[in-house]
Design an enzyme around this catalytic site. Structure first.
Site, mmCIF file in Angstrom:
data_model
loop_
_atom_site.group_PDB
_atom_site.id
_atom_site.type_symbol
_atom_site.label_atom_id
_atom_site.label_comp_id
_atom_site.label_asym_id
_atom_site.label_seq_id
_atom_site.Cartn_x
_atom_site.Cartn_y
_atom_site.Cartn_z
ATOM 1 N N ARG A 191 20.343 -102.631 -14.011
ATOM 2 C CA ARG A 191 20.710 -101.822 -12.844
ATOM 3 C C ARG A 191 21.584 -100.651 -13.264
ATOM 4 N NH1 ARG A 191 25.046 -101.909 -9.098
ATOM 5 N NH2 ARG A 191 26.070 -103.214 -10.641
ATOM 6 N N SER A 207 27.155 -107.080 -9.488
ATOM 7 C CA SER A 207 25.862 -107.217 -10.161
ATOM 8 C C SER A 207 25.043 -108.338 -9.504
ATOM 9 C CB SER A 207 26.095 -107.511 -11.644
ATOM 10 O OG SER A 207 24.879 -107.655 -12.323
ATOM 11 N N ARG A 218 32.374 -111.902 -17.609
ATOM 12 C CA ARG A 218 32.367 -110.563 -17.002
ATOM 13 C C ARG A 218 32.737 -110.684 -15.527
ATOM 14 N NH1 ARG A 218 26.980 -107.082 -15.287
ATOM 15 N NH2 ARG A 218 28.018 -105.059 -15.122
ATOM 16 N N PHE A 250 21.537 -100.058 -23.705
ATOM 17 C CA PHE A 250 21.070 -100.175 -22.311
ATOM 18 C C PHE A 250 19.725 -99.460 -22.148
ATOM 19 C CE2 PHE A 250 20.836 -98.929 -17.855
ATOM 20 C CZ PHE A 250 21.157 -100.117 -17.226
ATOM 21 N N GLN A 251 19.630 -98.246 -22.677
ATOM 22 C CA GLN A 251 18.427 -97.447 -22.476
ATOM 23 C C GLN A 251 17.212 -98.077 -23.147
ATOM 24 O OE1 GLN A 251 18.807 -95.340 -20.106
ATOM 25 N NE2 GLN A 251 16.573 -95.059 -20.204
ATOM 26 N N THR A 269 24.227 -111.667 -20.117
ATOM 27 C CA THR A 269 23.503 -112.658 -20.912
ATOM 28 C C THR A 269 22.394 -112.031 -21.757
ATOM 29 O OG1 THR A 269 23.658 -113.879 -18.831
ATOM 30 C CG2 THR A 269 22.537 -114.978 -20.666
ATOM 31 N N ASN A 270 21.556 -111.256 -21.093
ATOM 32 C CA ASN A 270 20.379 -110.726 -21.798
ATOM 33 C C ASN A 270 20.776 -109.720 -22.877
ATOM 34 O OD1 ASN A 270 17.797 -111.845 -20.363
ATOM 35 N ND2 ASN A 270 19.317 -111.480 -18.773
ATOM 36 N N HIS A 312 23.115 -120.961 -18.120
ATOM 37 C CA HIS A 312 24.145 -120.603 -17.135
ATOM 38 C C HIS A 312 24.846 -121.861 -16.609
ATOM 39 C CE1 HIS A 312 22.954 -116.472 -16.745
ATOM 40 N NE2 HIS A 312 21.915 -116.657 -15.975
ATOM 41 N N LYS A 331 24.827 -113.007 -14.565
ATOM 42 C CA LYS A 331 25.153 -111.575 -14.487
ATOM 43 C C LYS A 331 26.299 -111.141 -15.395
ATOM 44 C CE LYS A 331 22.529 -110.113 -12.722
ATOM 45 N NZ LYS A 331 21.135 -110.213 -13.273
ATOM 46 N N SER A 332 26.601 -111.968 -16.377
ATOM 47 C CA SER A 332 27.709 -111.638 -17.288
ATOM 48 C C SER A 332 27.285 -110.753 -18.448
ATOM 49 C CB SER A 332 28.305 -112.930 -17.859
ATOM 50 O OG SER A 332 28.791 -113.742 -16.826
HETATM 51 S S1 PPS Z 1 21.123 -112.806 -15.644
HETATM 52 O O1 PPS Z 1 20.052 -112.545 -14.660
HETATM 53 O O2 PPS Z 1 22.191 -113.621 -15.067
HETATM 54 O O3 PPS Z 1 20.631 -113.373 -16.885
HETATM 55 O O4 PPS Z 1 21.739 -111.358 -15.909
HETATM 56 P P1 PPS Z 1 22.653 -110.930 -17.137
HETATM 57 O O5 PPS Z 1 21.787 -110.534 -18.264
HETATM 58 O O6 PPS Z 1 23.695 -111.961 -17.382
HETATM 59 O O7 PPS Z 1 23.411 -109.658 -16.574
HETATM 60 C C1 PPS Z 1 22.747 -108.489 -16.161
HETATM 61 C C2 PPS Z 1 23.736 -107.373 -16.231
HETATM 62 O O8 PPS Z 1 23.916 -106.982 -17.616
HETATM 63 C C3 PPS Z 1 23.655 -105.616 -17.741
HETATM 64 N N1 PPS Z 1 23.066 -105.313 -19.060
HETATM 65 C C4 PPS Z 1 23.591 -104.456 -19.933
HETATM 66 N N2 PPS Z 1 24.743 -103.744 -19.896
HETATM 67 C C5 PPS Z 1 24.991 -102.939 -20.941
HETATM 68 N N3 PPS Z 1 24.180 -102.792 -22.008
HETATM 69 C C6 PPS Z 1 23.019 -103.483 -22.098
HETATM 70 N N4 PPS Z 1 22.222 -103.325 -23.142
HETATM 71 C C7 PPS Z 1 22.701 -104.365 -21.017
HETATM 72 N N5 PPS Z 1 21.661 -105.198 -20.763
HETATM 73 C C8 PPS Z 1 21.898 -105.760 -19.565
HETATM 74 C C9 PPS Z 1 22.669 -105.324 -16.630
HETATM 75 O O9 PPS Z 1 22.593 -103.949 -16.377
HETATM 76 C C10 PPS Z 1 23.273 -106.123 -15.500
HETATM 77 O O10 PPS Z 1 24.443 -105.515 -14.964
HETATM 78 P P2 PPS Z 1 24.428 -104.547 -13.678
HETATM 79 O O11 PPS Z 1 25.872 -104.244 -13.414
HETATM 80 O O12 PPS Z 1 23.778 -105.263 -12.560
HETATM 81 O O13 PPS Z 1 23.675 -103.321 -14.113
#
Ligand code: PPS
Length: 281
Positions: A243, A125, A120, A216-217, A46-47, A98, A43-44
């Protein structure tokens, strides 16, 4: 209660992360000098990092990010599917993990492979993500999850220990430390930092495309990146990867007592790091 794969006293998802793969990653897998490893505690962000790195590699062209699932572009080394992709593919590898440092392939520590470690403030999250999947035990409240988290009784173990251990590499030339909070505040600055680290030179319009397609969008609408392709039997109603994507969400969720309990453990566990090392409020 959800079943877990237990390995070296740490719980991992029972689905997709078998003990044998963890043993292989830890003891058998050999990292190559040209590899790039994206490391995070869950949830840091990553993606988001994976998406940015993929777009840097294509100079902002979104064909790759829009045609191949994110977990195939940068396989998760600790998953059975990801490990299988990696060992069958000729390098150089882009991979995600992870894993806590002590369970990662020992070969990394004598190699010049590049590592990007993203940190993060992840608690809220994780509460929503794991709570809306069948991969983890579901807490009855945020308060319960805070207790589990502070004790490290959550998937992938202690967040504090994860950070403490991986940050021992922070002075090395092949290690780039990033903060999600920084990425949010100055995404372009972070993208440029990653380009410098990878030795990639992008033109200003290519950098703009990286930003555009990793926003994000756009990621939320990209089925290759938003986890809408995840097996339906693993998720519960309300499950989403994308989210909110904001910083400081704990302020909307924690009680004063929870914030104080978190601070206390944070100060104890992170003692020894220089002041200002961690960017979250
Ligand atoms: S995982 O399942 O552990 O691999 O998740 P991970 O990708 O590490 O973390 C998911 C959170 O990253 C946010 N996220 C983003 N934030 C900003 N911009 C972009 N483009 C973006 N992509 C993913 C995602 O919304 C998750 O955070 P939360 O607070 O839950 O929304």
């Amino acid at each position: 209660m959800s079943d877990y794969t237990w390995f070296e006293g740490i719980p991992f998802p029972a689905f997709g992360v078998p003990k044998e793969t963890l043993q292989n990653v830890c003891n058998k897998f050999v990292v190559k000098e040209e590899d790039l490893i994206l490391l995070t505690y869950p949830k840091s962000g990553t993606n988001w990092l994976v998406e940015i790195v993929c777009l840097i590699q294509t100079k902002g062209d979104p064909k790759w990010t829009q045609s191949l699932p994110i977990w195939d572009r940068s396989p998760w080394i600790e998953t059975d599917i990801g490990y299988d992709i990696l060992i069958k593919k000729k390098g150089p590898w882009l991979m995600t993990s992870h894993l806590p440092m002590h369970l990662f392939s020992k070969s990394l520590f004598s190699s010049k492979a590049k590592v990007i470690y993203l940190i993060r403030d992840v608690l809220v999250s994780g509460y929503y993500f794991w709570g809306n999947s069948i991969l983890a035990k579901k807490p009855d409240s945020l308060g319960t999850y805070v207790e589990w988290f502070l004790k490290g009784n959550v998937l992938y173990g202690s967040w504090f220990e994860h950070i403490r251990a991986w940050l021992t590499m922070r002075e090395l030339d092949n290690f780039l430390l990033l903060y999600y909070e920084d990425m949010k505040k100055d995404t372009m600055g972070t993208v440029k930092k990653i380009c410098d680290f990878l030795g990639k030179k992008l033109e200003p319009d290519e950098l703009d495309l990286v930003l555009k397609y990793s926003s994000f969008q756009v990621m939320k609408e990209n089925n290759m990146s938003n986890y809408s392709l995840m097996e339906k039997e693993l998720i519960l109603p309300g499950f989403t990867l994308m989210r909110k994507g904001t910083t400081g969400d704990w302020k909307n969720h924690f009680t004063v007592a929870q914030a104080e309990a978190f601070d206390k453990v944070f100060q104890e566990k992170m003692a020894g790091f220089p002041p200002g090392m961690f960017l979250w409020e």
